[in-house]
Design an enzyme around this catalytic site. Structure first.
Site, PDB file in Angstrom:
ATOM      1  N   TYR A  31       0.830  -1.204   0.000  1.00 61.05           N
ATOM      2  CA  TYR A  31       0.000   0.000   0.000  1.00 61.05           C
ATOM      3  C   TYR A  31       0.867   1.257   0.000  1.00 61.05           C
ATOM      4  CZ  TYR A  31       0.992   1.036   4.929  1.00 61.05           C
ATOM      5  OH  TYR A  31       1.620   1.362   6.103  1.00 61.05           O
ATOM      6  N   ARG A  50       7.792   3.645  -5.059  1.00 59.80           N
ATOM      7  CA  ARG A  50       7.911   2.717  -3.917  1.00 59.80           C
ATOM      8  C   ARG A  50       6.868   1.606  -4.001  1.00 59.80           C
ATOM      9  NH1 ARG A  50       7.957   5.364   1.914  1.00 59.80           N
ATOM     10  NH2 ARG A  50       5.726   5.544   1.490  1.00 59.80           N
ATOM     11  N   ARG A 100      -8.088 -21.596  -0.189  1.00 64.96           N
ATOM     12  CA  ARG A 100      -6.983 -20.933   0.509  1.00 64.96           C
ATOM     13  C   ARG A 100      -5.723 -21.789   0.394  1.00 64.96           C
ATOM     14  NH1 ARG A 100      -4.672 -21.308   5.600  1.00 64.96           N
ATOM     15  NH2 ARG A 100      -3.901 -19.349   6.467  1.00 64.96           N
ATOM     16  N   HIS A 102      -1.199 -21.276   0.659  1.00 64.80           N
ATOM     17  CA  HIS A 102      -0.136 -20.301   0.929  1.00 64.80           C
ATOM     18  C   HIS A 102       0.603 -19.892  -0.334  1.00 64.80           C
ATOM     19  CE1 HIS A 102      -0.946 -21.479   5.033  1.00 64.80           C
ATOM     20  NE2 HIS A 102      -0.195 -20.479   5.457  1.00 64.80           N
ATOM     21  N   LYS A 147       6.525  -1.959   1.788  1.00 60.29           N
ATOM     22  CA  LYS A 147       5.371  -1.338   2.450  1.00 60.29           C
ATOM     23  C   LYS A 147       4.188  -2.307   2.379  1.00 60.29           C
ATOM     24  CE  LYS A 147       3.496   3.237   3.267  1.00 60.29           C
ATOM     25  NZ  LYS A 147       3.611   3.117   4.716  1.00 60.29           N
ATOM     26  N   GLU A 179      12.929   2.776  13.485  1.00 63.82           N
ATOM     27  CA  GLU A 179      11.959   3.768  13.003  1.00 63.82           C
ATOM     28  C   GLU A 179      10.721   3.624  13.871  1.00 63.82           C
ATOM     29  OE1 GLU A 179      10.353   2.847   9.113  1.00 63.82           O
ATOM     30  OE2 GLU A 179      10.390   0.698   9.527  1.00 63.82           O
ATOM     31  N   LEU A 203      11.592   1.376   6.548  1.00 65.93           N
ATOM     32  CA  LEU A 203      11.003   1.845   5.295  1.00 65.93           C
ATOM     33  C   LEU A 203      11.802   3.047   4.797  1.00 65.93           C
ATOM     34  CD1 LEU A 203       8.436   1.323   3.476  1.00 65.93           C
ATOM     35  CD2 LEU A 203       7.494   3.360   4.578  1.00 65.93           C
TER      36      LEU A 203
HETATM   37  N1  PDD Z   1       3.325   5.112   7.073  1.00 64.15           N
HETATM   38  N2  PDD Z   1       8.016   3.952   8.533  1.00 64.15           N
HETATM   39  C1  PDD Z   1       6.900   3.213   8.502  1.00 64.15           C
HETATM   40  C2  PDD Z   1       6.904   1.872   9.139  1.00 64.15           C
HETATM   41  C3  PDD Z   1       5.733   3.709   7.885  1.00 64.15           C
HETATM   42  O1  PDD Z   1       4.613   2.958   7.861  1.00 64.15           O
HETATM   43  C4  PDD Z   1       5.750   5.022   7.327  1.00 64.15           C
HETATM   44  C5  PDD Z   1       4.545   5.619   6.663  1.00 64.15           C
HETATM   45  C6  PDD Z   1       6.944   5.757   7.396  1.00 64.15           C
HETATM   46  C7  PDD Z   1       7.077   7.136   6.797  1.00 64.15           C
HETATM   47  O2  PDD Z   1       7.155   7.048   5.409  1.00 64.15           O
HETATM   48  P1  PDD Z   1       6.625   8.234   4.463  1.00 64.15           P
HETATM   49  O3  PDD Z   1       7.392   9.444   4.802  1.00 64.15           O
HETATM   50  O4  PDD Z   1       6.949   7.750   3.093  1.00 64.15           O
HETATM   51  O5  PDD Z   1       5.177   8.355   4.734  1.00 64.15           O
HETATM   52  C8  PDD Z   1       8.063   5.185   7.990  1.00 64.15           C
HETATM   53  C9  PDD Z   1       2.082   5.467   6.449  1.00 64.15           C
HETATM   54  C10 PDD Z   1       1.829   6.926   6.421  1.00 64.15           C
HETATM   55  C11 PDD Z   1       0.944   4.693   7.098  1.00 64.15           C
HETATM   56  O6  PDD Z   1       1.153   3.518   7.347  1.00 64.15           O
HETATM   57  O7  PDD Z   1      -0.134   5.253   7.337  1.00 64.15           O
END
Ligand code: PDD
Length: 282
Positions: A31, A50, A100, A102, A147, A179, A203
């Protein structure tokens, strides 16, 4: 509001996902969350880049990204968001298959594509006053560079923060700061910005990249280097950065007060430049 679902624009409460969708059964998808500042999409190209990378890493068929991009713009128009502070959410799953199993479904299965938009109220109080964060052991997998929609550890981490009257949880892996649950971490020491290096454990945040560029333009030296948990107390200032938090000062980490317990001058300077940029970009 209208949403986009597999090629159609329909009312968002009329979107129904099959229980056989692999997103539902396995969190098998990726996403993006994109910000609109006064109706202007911020860094859409980076988000698409990304998304494509995440899908390729997951070996999910990449849908027509030009069509998805067009759909995002159409939703903004149809939902009257051309002047709004809002978010666009884009999700792609491997698609629907039963029974279903895997392993991957056969090649002819098409990915499920869902896009929604929603109004968003910037977290101005937090951006102005700063926030408290917790440090917790990272319970996520070792491909946090993707992501993925599999966010259960992030859900638990954020909930723990909220229950502790904090705003965010920062993950610590093998004693190193990684993070946040939905943000990247940066610290300031002696006028230098230090942020954990990109790896499979974090990320590649788009806001993080913008902040690094801002520091370059301001002449603030940037060090992308590992930060030991016990070393956070060397920082004069700390911040979390991300699509939904912009640049938010951290004023407390667990029981330790950052600096004077108020947002510092470097954070303010970076914030100023950041908000100038979001209004002028694209
Ligand atoms: N999250 N690290 C993680 C684990 C994240 O899920 C996100 C963003 C970031 C920041 O990345 P960016 O600057 O590209 O938004 C760092 C989104 C906003 C969410 O899950 O809602």
């Amino acid at each position: 509001m209208k949403a986009y679902f597999n090629g159609k624009f329909i009312s968002e409460d009329k979107v129904f996902i099959s229980p056989f969708d692999r997103g539902f059964q396995f969190a098998d998808g990726a996403y993006e969350v994109v910000r609109l500042y006064s109706g202007k999409l911020f860094k859409l190209d980076d988000h698409f880049e990304r998304l494509e990378r995440s899908l390729k890493e997951l070996k999910i068929k990449v849908p027509d990204l030009k069509e998805i991009r067009k759909a995002v713009y159409q939703l903004i128009n149809d939902n009257n968001l051309t002047d709004a502070h809002a978010l666009a959410y884009i999700q792609v799953t491997r698609g629907m298959f039963l029974p279903r199993q895997h392993w991957f479904p056969p090649n002819h299965i098409q990915p499920t594509v869902y896009i929604s938009t929603s109004l968003f109220t910037p977290h101005n109080k937090e951006i102005e006053n700063g926030v408290k964060v917790l440090l917790e052991n990272d319970i996520r997998w070792s491909r946090c560079d993707i992501k993925s929609i599999a966010l259960l550890p992030n859900v638990l981490g954020r909930q723990k923060a909220i229950e502790s009257n904090a705003y965010e949880t920062i993950w610590v892996r093998n004693d190193f700061i990684m993070e946040g649950t939905h943000t990247n971490f940066c610290g300031i020491k002696n006028g230098k910005l230090i942020t954990p290096p990109l790896s499979n454990f974090i990320l590649a945040g788009i806001t993080r990249k913008v902040v690094v560029q801002i520091c370059d333009s301001l002449g603030i030296p940037v060090y992308e280097e590992p930060i030991k948990k016990q070393d956070v107390e060397i920082f004069d200032e700390c911040m979390i950065v991300g699509t939904t938090v912009d640049v938010t000062p951290i004023i407390q980490i667990n029981d330790w007060k950052v600096g004077d317990g108020i947002p510092g001058p470097f954070t303010r300077e970076i914030q100023n430049e950041f908000f100038k940029l979001v209004m002028s970009d694209e």
